[in-house]
Design an enzyme around this catalytic site. Sequence first.
Site, PDB file in Angstrom:
ATOM      1  N   GLY A   1     -65.810  -6.346 -29.692  1.00  0.00           N
ATOM      2  CA  GLY A   1     -67.261  -6.533 -29.609  1.00  0.00           C
ATOM      3  C   GLY A   1     -67.588  -7.544 -28.531  1.00  0.00           C
ATOM      4  N   GLN A   2     -68.888  -7.878 -28.417  1.00  0.00           N
ATOM      5  CA  GLN A   2     -69.304  -8.827 -27.397  1.00  0.00           C
ATOM      6  C   GLN A   2     -70.562  -9.556 -27.828  1.00  0.00           C
ATOM      7  OE1 GLN A   2     -70.118  -6.691 -23.792  1.00  0.00           O
ATOM      8  NE2 GLN A   2     -71.866  -5.601 -24.600  1.00  0.00           N
ATOM      9  N   GLY A   3     -70.779 -10.724 -27.222  1.00  0.00           N
ATOM     10  CA  GLY A   3     -71.988 -11.517 -27.433  1.00  0.00           C
ATOM     11  C   GLY A   3     -72.651 -11.790 -26.104  1.00  0.00           C
ATOM     12  N   GLY A   4     -73.506 -12.834 -26.073  1.00  0.00           N
ATOM     13  CA  GLY A   4     -74.242 -13.136 -24.858  1.00  0.00           C
ATOM     14  C   GLY A   4     -73.360 -13.663 -23.744  1.00  0.00           C
TER      15      GLY A   4
ATOM     16  N   VAL B   1     -64.785  -9.750 -26.809  1.00  0.00           N
ATOM     17  CA  VAL B   1     -63.664 -10.076 -27.688  1.00  0.00           C
ATOM     18  C   VAL B   1     -62.709  -8.884 -27.742  1.00  0.00           C
ATOM     19  CG1 VAL B   1     -62.962 -10.826 -29.981  1.00  0.00           C
ATOM     20  CG2 VAL B   1     -65.156 -11.581 -29.050  1.00  0.00           C
TER      21      VAL B   1
ATOM     22  N   LYS C   1     -61.277 -14.291 -26.939  1.00  0.00           N
ATOM     23  CA  LYS C   1     -62.663 -14.380 -26.483  1.00  0.00           C
ATOM     24  C   LYS C   1     -62.658 -14.608 -24.977  1.00  0.00           C
ATOM     25  CE  LYS C   1     -67.076 -16.485 -27.780  1.00  0.00           C
ATOM     26  NZ  LYS C   1     -67.750 -17.453 -28.684  1.00  0.00           N
TER      27      LYS C   1
ATOM     28  N   ASP D   1     -76.727 -19.497 -35.612  1.00  0.00           N
ATOM     29  CA  ASP D   1     -76.778 -18.032 -35.518  1.00  0.00           C
ATOM     30  C   ASP D   1     -76.107 -17.400 -36.739  1.00  0.00           C
ATOM     31  OD1 ASP D   1     -77.561 -15.667 -34.373  1.00  0.00           O
ATOM     32  OD2 ASP D   1     -75.875 -15.540 -32.982  1.00  0.00           O
TER      33      ASP D   1
END
Length: 645
Positions: free
Chosen positions: A328-331, A335, A357, A465
């Site tokens: 997955g990924q964030g801002g 990962v 990460k 968050d």
Amino acid sequence: MIEVRSIHVDDATMSVTIPYSFDCYHKNGSLARRLDVGVELRSHFTFSNSENKLLAFGCDTQVFMNATEYRFGSGCISLCGENLNMSTETSCSGFGCCQTSVPKHLKNLSIVMGSINKHIDVNSFNPCGYAFLVDQRSFDISKMRLDFLPEQVENSSVLLDWVVGKQTCEEAKLNTSSYVCGDNSDCHYLENGGGYGCRCLEGYKGNPYLKNGCLDINECLEPEKYKCSRCQNTMGGYKCKCPLGMHGDGKNGNCRGFSFTTIATVIGASIFLVIIALLLFYDYNRRKREKIFKQNGGLVLKHQRVRIFSKAELAKATNNYSQSNFIGQGGFASVYKGVVLNETSTTATTTQQIAVKKPKLDKDDQNKSILMNHQQFHEEIAIVSQVNHKNVVKLLGLCLETKIPLLVYELVPNGTLSQHIHTKRSSSSSAMLRPWKTRLRIATETAQAIDYLHSLAHPPIIHRDIKSTNILLDENYTAKVSDFGASVLIPPGQTGIATTVQGTLGYLDPEYLTTGTLTTKSDVYSFGVVLVELITGEKPISNGVRIKAKSNNIIQYFVSTIRENKSERYVEKIVDPDVIYDEDHEKEIEIVAELAMKCLEGHSERRPSMKEVVEELVELNKVKGNNKAQQNEEETYQLLIVDHD
């Protein structure tokens, strides 16, 4: 409801969205209309008079705005005789579009529009007229057409000015306890807002509302902008030396002279530099690795109780970060899962699953991306390196050989809580969360992790968050809180931090959203949303709510349902149809629902602390027979899953 698009601390503005007004006519009468749009702002917000304009768009359209507070009224009329090509227009010039200015000090506004001849003369191509309050910097008239229908038109972006206090700067500075401007910043009075805001001093940039938010600008990193070839950075400024052999003020371009003595000096210095360069050439690779290692804080981080991985080791572990290993990924980062050999003193070889990460770099502005990711990395390291709790994802190690360091976490194999709650009923993984006792246990474990961050970490940590996608489940479906990329440390002696609003829509504390002040109670609100998610099985904001709510906001539905049914049984109206529970569990669900209501209070001081939340959830789990009943329920569903497969 006003939608917030962005908040800017540097010029004390906020971009919001408000609906437009329209009327559409047909030869036989009115097709549709929304003629009156009214907006009223809170005391600290004011419509920007410098950037906003009132626009009328159409060939037979008149618009009028007024504000009763100031006895103000103004408007304009838009006319045209043919279907103009607006794609070539860059401004509202008067043909098919007219505009008028917005006055200062405006906090409430009513927009009314109409048509003189009901579009009779131009009905064949222009049945509609529109009225917008717009931020003229973002409004693009070339994207409009005179024959657009309402569903083809987007709401406009409007700019608001905001202040943090209603005093003058002189008055604000006298009250040191409430004055919010940080170091290297100064107060400035905003006439339109009728109050004061903060700005970083010249030579600094950042968030002026944080104590150390304004950081020195290194002008020497931008020689083209500051036009200085021999630059020396200073706090809040820089010095510019003249080229070798010249003297004067290099900053103002006032350099003069060049002598034979200077020429000899330059030649001698050049020979010396060539010799030094030859010596350094042989040592280049070693120094380059050491430089990156030191820039990433390696001298300090190598003494932490974490493993230092090599770049090649992680590339091999993740199959060179193949898409098949993408999690997955964030801002700021993506990962990837991988497998590495365990560090062990025995002869036996064992492996360990990891999650790497890997920071993302913006191709358009890599320097800015590197700077932001460096800051993000060090903030996350400062937080996760001190965290040690069974319900928090564990940091295993680091890689310091890349421009932006890589973080290596333990792999939590069973995905996110969100995936299990919102997958289809037939899924074997989601079936594990059908027993009510399992959901209660996961809620308790999550609360204990957050309470640990607030109460036992030194200094305390605000996660910022908390949401179901950041709660992972291991092989035993034990909850583990993850993703500290947005987290902040609470300075000693403080309970709140003024910071840029960051988080996920639907989980954001409304008080934090409006004030910009982050507290531990902001995490409490977000956890309350997670409790609602566990009870109802619905996302905070959803277009497909199974419960027949009046709006797609499950929080509003949840709160109103409990308040309206206080005196009668309401569990069946809110509980997820997939959840398995009996009559003995109904009282527990009611207690957890009431606890969620407390967490979702609009005013933070009315919310419980995470310690109080944990105490109530732990007490529910201690009820006689609960642990045995929970074990039996989970074992039963494991058998059902095996049989189903």
